[in-house]
Design an enzyme around this catalytic site. Structure first.
Site, PDB file in Angstrom:
ATOM      1  N   CYS A 323       0.838  -1.050  -0.083  1.00  0.00           N
ATOM      2  CA  CYS A 323      -0.030  -0.096   0.152  1.00  0.00           C
ATOM      3  C   CYS A 323       1.010   1.211  -0.034  1.00  0.00           C
ATOM      4  O   CYS A 323       0.755   2.030   1.104  1.00  0.00           O
ATOM      5  CB  CYS A 323      -0.865   0.157   1.105  1.00  0.00           C
ATOM      6  SG  CYS A 323      -1.768  -1.501   1.408  1.00  0.00           S
ATOM      7  N   PRO A 326       1.389   7.577  -0.072  1.00  0.00           N
ATOM      8  CA  PRO A 326       1.965   8.427  -1.117  1.00  0.00           C
ATOM      9  C   PRO A 326       3.366   8.393  -1.354  1.00  0.00           C
ATOM     10  O   PRO A 326       3.892   9.161  -2.579  1.00  0.00           O
ATOM     11  CB  PRO A 326       1.631  10.133  -0.677  1.00  0.00           C
ATOM     12  CG  PRO A 326       1.475   9.784   0.684  1.00  0.00           C
ATOM     13  CD  PRO A 326       1.201   8.229   1.043  1.00  0.00           C
ATOM     14  N   GLY A 328       6.308   7.795   0.967  1.00  0.00           N
ATOM     15  CA  GLY A 328       7.393   8.349   1.956  1.00  0.00           C
ATOM     16  C   GLY A 328       7.987   6.863   2.400  1.00  0.00           C
ATOM     17  O   GLY A 328       8.940   6.984   2.404  1.00  0.00           O
ATOM     18  N   CYS A 446      -1.107   3.709  11.082  1.00  0.00           N
ATOM     19  CA  CYS A 446      -0.842   4.764  11.939  1.00  0.00           C
ATOM     20  C   CYS A 446      -2.242   4.915  12.984  1.00  0.00           C
ATOM     21  O   CYS A 446      -2.876   5.889  12.763  1.00  0.00           O
ATOM     22  CB  CYS A 446      -0.917   5.903  11.104  1.00  0.00           C
ATOM     23  SG  CYS A 446      -0.049   7.329  12.017  1.00  0.00           S
TER      24      CYS A 446
END
Length: 524
Positions: A323, A326, A328, A446
């Site tokens: 996944c 974006p 990082g 997260c």
């Protein structure tokens, strides 16, 4: 930056902001001054800057930038961290004003729950009957009055000026009157008034710390589930409301932090190759524009490094970021893979996010990585048993990143937890299928919510007896700088077997997002 001390500077851009205006000085002994005002018989009179004829119709650029962020969040469901940098650049704010705009926008979004409760006491109608733009202006004014080093007259006058410039002259009197009522108490006084007689400690904490009640309950449950005392709840909520310092990472073998250090960054104390930056817009750094230095929370850096270091790497390994958007963690994983002779497949389901991943990976040699755009749940069938290391940074509620994404606390709903659970489990099933025998899987969220963390891992272990939970806490400690992390707590008998542990990071303890990690090995 907590804000500008407006008392001694002209933040009104030529509007005599922050100073009183004297009438009658040096005008002789007549009863009226040069402007035709009658003099105060008791001596020199100070005329209010909030008088309609004296108010500016020009918006202070820093406040205007913050207002644009709140409007974009409310009107367009935008993300503040994406809107704010563009607004700062559009208004050409210097470092000082950019810091002020950042604190004002993020602070107003974090405090929205408390500020709305206060404003509801000061407005003569339900808040949902106010024009949304007026309400956003009131929130900005309330934050300046109650939580920033801005004199009351400056907060009032500049908020009215902002409204006159971008909304129109009509609401100016309403905004001025409401904010004057807000000045009746400081923040602690308002908190005491809002919580007076409140017998539910969760509701009281929600009002005081500006969190939805369901999130307060979820965080309390999360502390207990991860072996911490629920007495830490107040500290955790306070940490959610503290402005985070920008964390930087230099991609291993590709970037350095030299430029950032020259600009005032300090070395990070949790993970090597990181720095803490408080120098304003990081986009001004050439290394950030080039992508060899990236903005990334220390918790995200740690989980990527932990997967790379959980076992010795053999040349030619294949890694997967299931996944990746974006991008990082994918960028850091790709840089680490390049150093260890491995390659990375970065998968992202959304086309526009896949393009963000491509940009993030651009500084890494092109032969190290490739991108797949598609549903991660299909990877197990397409790439059965092909990967040595897999990162499953699963979609989650993001309750662990509320300090960095202040608007998200007001968007999430309790039903999101249940809706995301099946997707998290399906992605893990795909990862198990795609892993080689002996391959490593890192499940990361997260969020500290047990329904997204330990419960998901426990279900996976029950379904797959051949999976082994590793001592994740020890691996995270091993990739952190000595003496600073001491990650996590044992997951308990319902999660770990054979000494396995999960790890949970916390804003109030580690200074990171509340990142959860479980490292697993497929044995067959």
């Amino acid at each position: 930056m907590n804000g500008r001390n407006e008392g001694g500077r002209n933040s009104g851009r030529g509007n005599n902001e922050g100073r009183g205006r004297q009438g009658g000085g040096g005008q002789g002994s007549g009863r009226r001054d040069a402007a035709g005002r009658e003099r105060n018989r008791g001596g020199t009179r100070h005329y209010s800057q909030s008088a309609p004829s004296q108010r500016s119709r020009t918006a202070d650029p820093a406040r205007l930038a913050a207002f644009e962020v709140l409007r974009a969040v409310e009107r367009d469901d935008a993300y503040a961290n994406l809107v704010l940098p563009a607004s700062i650049r559009k208004h050409r704010l210097d470092k000082r004003d950019a810091g002020f705009a950042t604190e004002l926008a993020y602070g107003a979004l974090r405090g929205l729950g408390t500020y709305d409760a206060i404003l509801a006491r000061c407005v003569d109608r339900p808040l949902d009957q106010l024009d949304p733009a007026i309400l956003d202006a009131l929130r900005l004014g309330a934050h300046q009055l109650l939580a920033m080093r801005v004199p009351a007259h400056a907060a009032l006058d500049q908020t009215v000026s902002l409204a006159r410039a971008v909304i129109g002259a009509g609401p100016g009197s309403l905004i001025n009157a409401v904010l004057r009522k807000v000045t009746a108490h400081d923040l602690s006084g308002w908190t005491a008034e809002l919580t007076a007689g409140e017998t539910d400690p969760v509701r009281a904490a929600a009002l005081e710390h500006s969190h939805p009640e369901w999130i307060v309950r979820a965080l309390r449950q999360s502390l207990a589930a991860h072996g911490r005392s629920v007495d830490e709840l107040e500290d955790l909520l306070a940490a959610d409301n503290a402005a985070p310092v920008v964390n930087l990472v230099a991609l291993p073998g590709l970037g350095t932090l030299d430029e950032a250090v020259e600009a005032g960054a300090e070395p990070g104390d949790l993970v090597e190759g990181s720095a803490l930056y408080a120098g304003g817009d990081v986009g001004r750094l050439a290394s950030v524009r080039a992508g060899t230095t990236r903005v990334q929370d220390a918790g995200s850096q740690l989980v990527a490094r932990a997967l790379a270091a959980a076992a010795p790497a053999a040349p030619g390994e294949r890694w997967l970021d299931l996944c990746a958007g974006p991008g990082g963690k994918a960028a850091l994983l790709a840089a680490l893979a390049a150093k260890q002779g491995a390659t990375l497949l970065a998968n992202e389901v959304a086309v526009h996010r896949a393009e963000l991943v491509r940009k993030a990976l651009a500084p890494v040699p092109a032969d190290v990585w490739e991108i797949r755009t598609g549903d991660g749940r299909e990877v197990g069938d397409q790439y059965a048993g092909q990967f040595d290391r897999i990162m499953v940074d699963a979609p989650c509620t993001g309750l662990g990143a509320l300090r960095r994404r202040p608007e998200s606390r007001w968007r999430r709903k309790p039903s999101d937890v249940a809706q995301l659970g099946p997707l998290q489990r399906e992605l893990l099933e795909a990862a198990v299928a795609a892993a080689k025998p002996g391959g490593l899987i890192a499940y990361v969220t997260c969020s500290p919510h047990p329904a997204e963390t330990t419960a998901v891992v426990a279900d996976l272990l029950r379904r797959h007896p051949g999976l082994k939970l590793l001592d994740t806490s020890a691996v995270l400690d091993g990739v952190s700088l000595p003496g600073h992390l001491e990650a996590g707590q044992p997951g308990g008998d319902t999660v770990g077997r054979d000494g396995g542990t999960t790890a949970q990071l916390w804003p109030h303890r580690h200074g990171t997002d509340a990142m959860f990690m479980a490292l697993l090995r497929r044995s067959n």
